[in-house]
Design an enzyme around this catalytic site. Structure first.
Site, short mmCIF file in Angstrom:
data_model
loop_
_atom_site.label_atom_id
_atom_site.label_comp_id
_atom_site.label_asym_id
_atom_site.label_seq_id
_atom_site.Cartn_x
_atom_site.Cartn_y
_atom_site.Cartn_z
N GLY A 1 -27.71 50.98 -23.50
CA GLY A 1 -26.75 50.34 -22.62
C GLY A 1 -25.67 49.50 -23.26
O GLY A 1 -24.93 48.80 -22.56
N CYS B 1 -28.79 60.97 -44.51
CA CYS B 1 -27.51 60.87 -43.79
C CYS B 1 -26.46 60.14 -44.62
O CYS B 1 -25.30 60.55 -44.67
CB CYS B 1 -27.71 60.18 -42.45
SG CYS B 1 -28.72 61.11 -41.28
N CYS C 1 -26.30 57.21 -22.82
CA CYS C 1 -25.96 55.78 -22.81
C CYS C 1 -26.83 54.93 -23.73
O CYS C 1 -26.58 53.74 -23.88
CB CYS C 1 -26.06 55.24 -21.38
SG CYS C 1 -27.74 55.29 -20.68
N GLN D 1 -35.36 54.03 -22.97
CA GLN D 1 -33.99 53.51 -22.94
C GLN D 1 -33.57 53.10 -21.54
O GLN D 1 -32.90 52.08 -21.36
CB GLN D 1 -33.04 54.58 -23.49
CG GLN D 1 -33.14 54.79 -24.98
CD GLN D 1 -32.10 55.78 -25.49
OE1 GLN D 1 -31.61 56.62 -24.75
NE2 GLN D 1 -31.78 55.69 -26.76
N SER E 1 -25.57 54.05 -33.32
CA SER E 1 -24.47 54.93 -33.71
C SER E 1 -23.60 54.16 -34.69
O SER E 1 -23.77 52.96 -34.87
CB SER E 1 -23.66 55.38 -32.48
OG SER E 1 -23.18 54.27 -31.75
#
Length: 407
Positions: free
Chosen positions: A200, A384, A197, A223, A158
């Site tokens: 993590g 993007c 999440c 994940q 992210s």
């Protein structure tokens, strides 16, 4: 508006598809495009308005047929097929996006059919409980070895928040985590729910730096296994629980909630469920800090009527909201907005770092997954980047509060 300044080698007008493309590009209004053609010819288009400057190498005029039948999606598929290239792909896409209105042709029957099929395919990928697991696996279960090639040491997928342009990516990712924590202002020992999440990263940071407990939800088997190992290696297993669970199946209440770029995978039909789940899981007075990609208000209605490259190839079932639609959905669920801030430039910088790493790993990625996959992923990152650079999409951090503190 002044007409486009056009320079075209005479020999380039021999192929009908090339002629069709050149006539369309003569409508360029912003920026400069240098087009190198398959026959060795060259065409240059300069709009009356300042804008990005890009060079595109056309390897095959078959791209024109894709553009006629598929529009923007055809452009992406042509790149994946190796029919065109650009030394600065994100800049080329930003240039084309800024000129989309003037370059877009009247929709012929074939293109209309393609758009309808794309919308139908998108709807068939809806994020029901079963569909959500399938769609998440499509993207996130590509294998941890793939993501390890280009994510930083925090395993954060992210946007980072940069204090300065040259800041190390991992450091900027932790700054993003800290800003979200600051919005929540949790007390030691409080319990945070993280919806989506990832591997993590946030949970481990929060548990280590804010002395809180974290429950992280994911629908990705890959994940989940990695996140649990990461928490154990950091000695945080007593404060973190990672579970394979849909956000709609949460029954416990938490002091606070974090959700970082997860709603994008929910799908418009399920936004009410998403915000209702946040409200139901928050204790009175609790806060929810969300990081979300939004689409500009003016483009939202057109965007929601057609499936784009991201929805077709990257995030099946996904959808972006405009800031006003996002806020309205939360308000209807009964959440009180406290603040919002935007960081689109930071996402463009994050994407550039990822693209640099992906490019450096080209040989290994192609060996494992093929040239088409590599080109698809690079197009995804550049697509993007162009969106954030042009302002078509933005990055929002927004904070909500559950009414009723002290009740």
């Amino acid at each position: 508006m002044n007409p486009t300044d056009v320079t075209i080698d005479a020999a380039t007008r021999q192929d009908w598809r090339t002629r069709l493309l050149l006539r369309r590009l003569e409508r360029l209004q912003s920026g400069t495009l240098e087009l190198l053609l398959p026959d060795g010819g060259r065409a240059c288009f300069r709009g009356a308005v300042d804008g990005p400057s890009a060079r595109v190498k056309l390897h095959s005029s078959r791209l024109v047929s894709r553009l006629v039948t598929g529009g923007a999606l055809g452009l992406a598929e042509g790149y994946m097929a190796g029919e065109w290239d650009s030394p600065e792909l994100a800049v080329a896409l930003e240039l084309l996006h800024r000129n989309e209105a003037s370059l877009r042709p009247a929709v012929p029957a074939l293109a209309w059919t393609g758009k309808m099929l794309g919308r139908l395919r998108h709807r068939l990928r809806a994020n029901s409980r079963r569909g959500a697991r399938r769609n998440i696996a499509y993207h996130y279960d590509l294998g941890n070895s793939f993501y390890a090639r280009w994510l930083d040491e925090t395993w954060t997928y992210s946007a980072a928040l940069f204090a300065y342009p040259e800041q190390p990516l991992a450091e900027a990712q932790r700054a993003k985590y800290q800003r979200l924590l600051d919005r929540l202002a949790p007390r030691p020992g409080e319990h945070i729910l993280e919806i989506g999440c990832g591997w993590g990263g946030f949970a481990c940071y929060a548990a280590a730096h804010a002395d809180v407990r974290v429950t992280g939800l994911t629908l990705s088997e890959e994940q989940l296994a990695f996140a649990r190992k990461q928490a154990e290696a950091a000695g945080l297993s007593d404060r973190i629980a990672f579970v394979l669970r849909d956000y709609r199946d949460v029954t416990q209440r938490f002091d606070h909630i974090v959700s970082i770029e997860m709603y994008e995978a929910v799908g418009e039909a399920y936004w009410p469920d998403y915000f209702a789940a946040i409200r139901a899981a928050l204790k009175p007075g609790g806060r929810a800090a969300l990081q979300a990609i939004t689409i500009d208000e003016a483009g939202f209605e057109l965007y929601r009527r057609r499936a784009d490259f991201i929805q077709r190839y990257i995030f099946p079932g996904g959808m972006l909201a405009s800031p006003s639609v996002f806020g309205a959905c939360a308000a209807r669920a009964g959440l009180d907005e406290r603040e919002r801030a935007f960081f689109g430039g930071d996402y463009a910088r994050t994407l550039a770092r990822w693209d640099h790493r992906v490019t450096a790993e080209r040989e290994a990625i192609v060996a494992e997954r093929g040239e088409t996959f590599y080109r698809m992923w690079r197009y995804y990152l550049a697509y993007c980047t162009a969106g954030f650079s042009s302002g078509h999409i933005d990055l929002m951090q927004i904070v909500f509060e559950q009414p009723g503190a002290g009740e």
